[in-house]
Each structure stands twice: as C-alpha cells, then as structure tokens.
Design a protein around this motif. Sequence first.
Motif, PDB file in Angstrom:
ATOM      1  N   ALA A 167      21.472 -13.898  -2.209  1.00 36.07           N
ATOM      2  CA  ALA A 167      21.899 -13.027  -3.308  1.00 36.07           C
ATOM      3  C   ALA A 167      21.680 -13.705  -4.659  1.00 36.07           C
ATOM      4  O   ALA A 167      21.174 -13.084  -5.609  1.00 36.07           O
ATOM      5  N   LEU A 168      22.031 -14.978  -4.743  1.00 37.12           N
ATOM      6  CA  LEU A 168      21.849 -15.706  -5.998  1.00 37.12           C
ATOM      7  C   LEU A 168      20.366 -15.875  -6.311  1.00 37.12           C
ATOM      8  O   LEU A 168      19.941 -15.778  -7.473  1.00 37.12           O
ATOM      9  N   GLY A 169      19.562 -16.119  -5.284  1.00 37.54           N
ATOM     10  CA  GLY A 169      18.117 -16.212  -5.498  1.00 37.54           C
ATOM     11  C   GLY A 169      17.535 -14.921  -6.023  1.00 37.54           C
ATOM     12  O   GLY A 169      16.660 -14.921  -6.900  1.00 37.54           O
ATOM     13  N   LEU A 170      18.031 -13.787  -5.508  1.00 37.16           N
ATOM     14  CA  LEU A 170      17.580 -12.477  -5.975  1.00 37.16           C
ATOM     15  C   LEU A 170      18.002 -12.254  -7.432  1.00 37.16           C
ATOM     16  O   LEU A 170      17.226 -11.782  -8.258  1.00 37.16           O
ATOM     17  N   ILE A 171      19.236 -12.635  -7.754  1.00 36.22           N
ATOM     18  CA  ILE A 171      19.761 -12.440  -9.106  1.00 36.22           C
ATOM     19  C   ILE A 171      19.015 -13.305 -10.116  1.00 36.22           C
ATOM     20  O   ILE A 171      18.686 -12.862 -11.219  1.00 36.22           O
ATOM     21  N   GLU A 172      18.723 -14.559  -9.728  1.00 38.43           N
ATOM     22  CA  GLU A 172      18.117 -15.516 -10.660  1.00 38.43           C
ATOM     23  C   GLU A 172      16.604 -15.608 -10.521  1.00 38.43           C
ATOM     24  O   GLU A 172      15.971 -16.421 -11.200  1.00 38.43           O
TER      25      GLU A 172
END
Length: 973
Positions: free
Chosen positions: A895-900
């Motif tokens: 999720a963080l990889g997708l957001i950033e």
Amino acid sequence: MGALGELVRAGRLRAGLTQQELADRAGVSVRSVRAIERGQASRPQPDSLHRIAVVLGVRLPDQHRPSGDVEILVLGPLALRRHGVQLPLGPPAQRALLGLLALRPNEVLSRDEVVDVLWGHRPPTSWANLVHTYLARIRKLISETEPVILSRGTGYSLIAEERHLDLLRFEVLATKHTRLGEALDCWRGPVLADLPGVLRNHPAAISAGNRRLDLVLEHSEDLIGSGRGAEAVRYLEALLPEQPLHEGVHARLVTALAAAGKQAAAHLLYTTIRERLSENLGVEPGSELRRAHSRLVTGSGHLPPDELPPDAEHFTGRADPLHRLDIGSGLTVITGPGGVGKSALAAHWGHRARESFPDGTVYLDLHGDGPQSPLPAAAALTQLLRSLGVSGERVPGSPTRRAARFQSLVDGRRLLLVLDNASTSEQIRPLLPASPTCRVIVTSRERLPELTGADRIELDLLSEQESVLLLGRDRAELASRCPRLPLTLRLAAVTPLPGSRPLSTAAVLSRAYQNLTPLPARAFRLLGAHRGPSFDVHAIAALADTDLDSAHQLLSTLVSSRLVEPFGDNRFRMHDLVRRFAGDLSDGEAGAARLRLAAHYRQTAIAATAEFPWRVTTSGSPRFADKEAALAWLEAERANLVLTPQPDPAEWATVLWRYLAGSGHHEDARALYSQALSTARNTGDRLGEATVLGNLGLDHWRLGRYREALEVLQQTLAVYRELGEPAREARTRWGIGLLMTHLGQYREALAQSRIALQLARRTGNRPVAGLVLCAISSLCRALDRGADSLSAAREAVIAAQAAGDRIVEVYALRCLGLAQWQSGHRQAAGSALRQSLALAVRAGDRIAEGYVRWALGLVHWLAGRFTDARAHARRALDLAEQLGVQALAAHSLWALGLIETDPSLVARALDRARRTGDRDVEGHALWAAGKVSWRLGRTREATGRLGEALAFARSAGAVRLEGQVLEALAEIG
C-alpha cells in the motif's frame, strides 16, 4: 598545527574540555587527540574523527570526503565537487539529468525515462540533441576516467563507486551497525532538495528517504538509551520538515529533548504534534507518542542500566585479582570451583569501578549452575536488549538480527557487562560486544579455553590471612577449621560452631540450618522447592502458607543467617550449593508448598495479563495499578513463571503465551508450548491439547507461517469436534478461514466462515459472531459481492456492540468503512473508519490500530489525499514491524509503495508474501507493482506484473482484484 588540528582545538576549548575529557567522551585515546591537534596525524581514522566531531558539535573538513577527485552529492541539494571545490552545474535540465543518473548509479536508464523526467509528456523536438549536449557537458565536468557516464543501447548509466557518490557511501555505511552516525551525517537535507518535484518524488529518492527515516529511528533510540539525547535531537529535528505527522519521529524527539534537558521544548513539541494530528487526521496521538509524553510528565526517562547484584558485605582479600581487573580491558574470564567467590568478585569490582562506566552496568545470570538449563544465547540476547532499553515488541524475532541490534546498541558505549555462571564458550560468543569501549566479565566453573584473547583470573581458596580477616582476628581458630571458601566462611561468621574438629562446607551448612528456630527452618526447607533463580517475599508467603508480615520476618532471619542473600530491588536468591542443600532437606510438605507457589504465580499472572486488552478471558481480580506495573512484575518473574510446574499446563500456556510472544521472549514461549503440549498428550487431556494447539496456531499466524498455522488449527478443529465443543469450534473455524484467505483460497474460506457463524449464533457467542461476520464481509468484498459485504459488516457492528466488545467493534467498523467505500458511500465510510481508529487507539490495541490505518491509507489515496494516505500507511507499517505481524507488514508495504510510487516497497511486500506463502498479499502486491511500473514509464514490466496478478485473481476467484487488474491493463492500452 594544520587546519584540522586548529578546528579540533578551537572546538574543544569552546566546549570547555581538556584533551583527556574529549578523548574519554569520544572513546578515543588522548594520544590521538593530541596528535590531531598538533597536526601530527597524517591520516586520522574517519571513525575517530566522527566521534570527536559529534562530541564537539562541529563538522570537520574531509570527514566524509571521498578519496577520489570528484564527488557527486544528492543527499540534499544537488552538488558536484572537484578537489573540494563546488562546480557550476549549468541549466535546470542539465542539473536534472545529473540528478537522475546519480539517483540510480550503475543502472541503465532508458531514454524514455530520461525524457519523461526532464520534459514530461511534451518533450521538445530536439530532445535527443539536448540530451547529448547535456551528457557531454556533464562528462567534461566530472572526469575523463571516473566516475564515467556510458551510453548503453537506448539508455545511459553513471558508473560510480562509494568514493564518488554520497548516496552509495550512505548505503554502505548504513549496513555497518557501528557507523550509523556517519551514514546519517552524509545527509544535508531531502534528496535533491533544489530540483523539481518529479525528481524529489522519484521512487529512488523516496526509497533513500525511507531508508534514512528507518535509520534515524533506530539510531536515535540507541543514542537516547546510551544517554546521548542531544545527538539524537540533531538527527530527529532534521526529519521534521519531511515527516510532519510521523508519530515515531515525534515520540523519539520528545524523549530525546527531555534527555538533553530541554523539557520545555519537549512539551511544546508534543502539544504541536497533538494539534496537527487532530487537524489533519482527526485522531489523538498513538500509544508510542502518549508513552513518550507520560515519561516526560513523570520525569521517568530512560536511565542507564544499573543491574549489578548488591556488593558483598565486608568483602575481604582478592587484592591481586582486583588489581588485574583494574588494569585489564576488554574481556576477563574468572574461573574457579563453586563457592569460591567468582560472582562476588565480579560484583564487588563492578561497584568499585562504577564511575568508569557512565553508560551503565548490565548483569545476566546464564544459569550454568543450578536447577535450570543453561540460558540459550538467543534468549540471553533478548534479556540484554531489554536491559539496554529495547521494548519487548522491538526485540527482533531472529537471533541474528538480535545480535546485530545488540552490537549497534553497545557500540561506543562505556558499559560494563557481567555474564555470570557461563557454561560454554558457545553460549558466550554471541554476547560479546565488538566495541572496545565495553568491558565484559565472565564467571564460570569451566575454563572456557575457546575464548581466546581473554584475560584469565583463576580463583582459588582464600589465603589463611584473608580467611582470618574475613572472620575477624579473634576467630583465627575457627578460620583454620573451615574450608577457605568465602561462602563457607560467611556462613561460619554468623553460626555457632563449637568444638575443635575441622569442618566441611556441608557441616557448616548443616549447623547453620540446625541453628534456625522451627519456622525459619521450615521456610528454608520449603525454599528448596523453588526452581527459579530468584524470588520475592510473596513467594516465601506462598511456600510457607503465611501472611506477608510473617514472610518478611522469615526472610529477615534467613538473610541474617547468610542462607539467603539480597539480589536487586526486593528480591532474594540462594547460592546454588545452599539451594541443593535445602532441596536435600525436602520433606512431606514440599508437594503442598509447590502447589501453593504455583497457585500464587498463576493467580498473579492472571491479574497481570488482565491489563492487556488482547488477554484471553479468564477469572482473577487485578492487583496492579496499571499496565506498566503488570509488565514490570511479569518481567521480574518471567523465569519463575516458565520454570514453575503448573497443574494445568494448557491453561498456563493460555495465560502466558501472548505476553511471552509479544515481549520478545520467543524461546520461552516455544518452551511453554512444548511442555504444555507434551503434558496434555501424555495425560490424555484432549481439551488442553486443543487449547495449546490453538495458541500455537495463532503464534504461527503472527509470524507469517500460514501453512504451519493452518495445519495446527485443523488438528485443533478435529479435537474440538471430537469433544463436542461448538463454541470453540466456531472460533477455530474463523481462524482457519483467515488462514485460507492468506493462502488465496477465498471460496473455501467463505465456506468455513459460514459454518463458524452458524456455530457462534447457536452458542450465543456474539464476539466470535462479530469476528466471523467481519471475515465474511472482507471475503464478499474480494469476491465483488458488494451488497453481501455491506450487510455482513453492519451485522458485525451490531453483534460487537451488543456484546460490549470494543476490539471486535474496531474490526467491525473497519469492515463497514471499506464496504461502504466500495459501495460508493464515501462520507459514511470515512466516518466509520475514523470511529474505528479512535476506538483502537483508546483501547491500546496496536494490531487493530495498524489494520485500521492500513485501510485509511488506501482510502485517502483513492480520494487523492496523498499526505494523509502516506502518514497512515507509514504508521501501519511501523506498528506491524514493531509487533512482528507479518501479514499487516506485507499489506502495508504494497500500500505504501502504491501511495509513494516506490517499487522497492512493493518488491519487499512481494518478497515477504512469497516467503510466507501469502497468496492474498502476493496478488495485490503484483497489481500494485504493475500500477507503479506504469507510472514510471516501464510499460513492459507493468504488463508482466499485471498479467501475473490477473492469473492469480482468476485462479482464486478474486473477482474484485480481477476487475482492478483489467482496469489497469486497459489504461496501459
């Protein structure tokens, strides 16, 4: 005197330090300081310079300059230096090209990526000539030899080494636990701070920034623990502009400011972050930030460990061993027979030399002698980390990572480590600090010849003169009759020993026991039934079946008789020779005494674990003021809790398992499981066997061992069905459904969950019904049955509220929010998720908080609120890593990889998913990887990842994921 020497001397004088004081604080020799100041050190060690610079609060020239002529700097504003002189970098697009190449050194950058970064979707028609011109100018600026920019196929590559590029230098230093400060000092600000957002937000830049964040959090914790709060403040404050909502950063900064004597600034910071969290996220500070504030208010900040056992009363003799300890350094091994005074010598010298170790004294009994098995090195590392201030949830599960963390914590600290009662060299080696600033004393009855390079002290009997001094000159005749063991002589000093015949240690012990009045003598015999390393007055009261006042009197008598000795705050112990003697006196009362002792530990542990919101429900009234008091008791009594046999091992494992696993005591948890399971099977206790298996399955789940967990829970289910236990069967089927979800078996998971719901309703178990309905809602969402998902989530909320179970309500509201979002009810979804988060924080359930924040991160991202999305997802990942919850960590990573737009984070999620067999995470991570690759212009890679995700979704029947993948493929075209 050279320029470097002048800077060091000026800084030292400004700080008001002598050369010796500077050397002591920096952990270097005074000779080195003197040579640097006089300009006589032609090539001073970088590590020594770094330590001196930190103490003086200055930045020394050449401290981080590579040995090559050219240096490219990207960890801050972009800069290019030749021979230390900064060079002009030309027009913005040329600067951007150099920045991009330096962000991904030794990789081939495609022309498409270069064009996209420099000009976006509207490049000039002459872009190829412009790129060629910029490359020619950059090559001319840097070097004809190294570093080199090469044209490779349809792309370009900067070939560089650590000495040429601060990013590479940082990455190398970051892997060395003893040089984390140097790694962080490579940074001058955010990555490429003066270049356009497309570069500042490039995945490589974000990845480097995240690595810096992780390193600052780890290093600052170590600095605070070693009393160097001011250094931690410097690193943490540098992160604030980039991390305005990061609770971990602010929590550590509050603690670091307080440790540096800046209480007013710490209070102001807490007020500021609390208001910011409320305004931006609508939440109160989390538990980590609240704990930091509580320590600030109460003044209970971290103090250096002070764990030495009390000094021996009237310590006598041993002048030569004490002198050798005075002049020694590094590792000293004290050997000799039992009772000769090895432990007493180590403790006495430690007390005498305490001022030489401002960073603390740590004591650890390795149980090489006595009724316990020797302490494994992995368990010993856990205890050392806890002594050095590492909270239980932050103790790494892997012994290798524990050892690395230990070395990082002790590096540069002036610390005394006493390892008492060692059994083997293999037990000791992982516990030896690499830092020369630490002093280690090992005591053992064995010679431990494999510990090469150690200073060795072999203790023998006291001399005749020392024996007389210990007893007093008027008792020389008694001294001549006793073995010259300190243990024997101390007993003889307070025991009437008439006659003139020689006395053995056993005879002196026997006479000391016979001299006791009946009640203390009985208490002494019963202490032989205590198997743990130490005890308190409550244990004496339980063994002797008496009240606390009487127990205090019994202890006072036994201490005066030297049969029991004080050991830390309100704790006591017996020498192992005395313990064996007491055990040999065991009579018919011992069995009843053991049962009373077991009941005392069981009832008090139930009260202590009642302070935890995730406790297994069981009877017992709390006796602790708060969670901290309960944890302190559990930590103090942990060895006794594990070692004391209980009449119902399965129930005992149920009471203790989560505390042990959550506090980093993984070896103790496994030992408890093994013992309980073996006892249950040997005695035919099928219900006890199932209870232990269920807890073991949950532990496997938490550690990401899903197939093992499923196998164990299926064994558990078989036992419950055999015994006709529908309520327990319902909870077990719920767990099986969760594990099947991890393994990508959605339809099978839904079938298990529906059976579990029927059983829960039939038995009137509303909390389990609520949990099962949450699982059904999530599965229906995955299968794209939106109406069913929403209906199940609403029923879950009703069930949780009717049961009054706040934790179940947290998960139910989370499921409701996600189902409402999928159904298009955006405002209602946000309200449900905010309620869920507030309940989780208020309850102190950090696992539940992590899952809610992961959901909030995704929802904020879908709504285009990227700052909020990043803050929630980062917090979820922090909690998952702290608590060791593999599923939450993997979900938070993708999720963080997708957001950033950070492919490295998504790659980490994929790696974890494949290592643990988590197909659910793997499918979503593949979808995220495809989305991220597409955003970065890597069309072929994006198509490949999305194709893998599509294959999984179709095989698993994950209809919703299939739709998301097809939508992404359509976007690519």
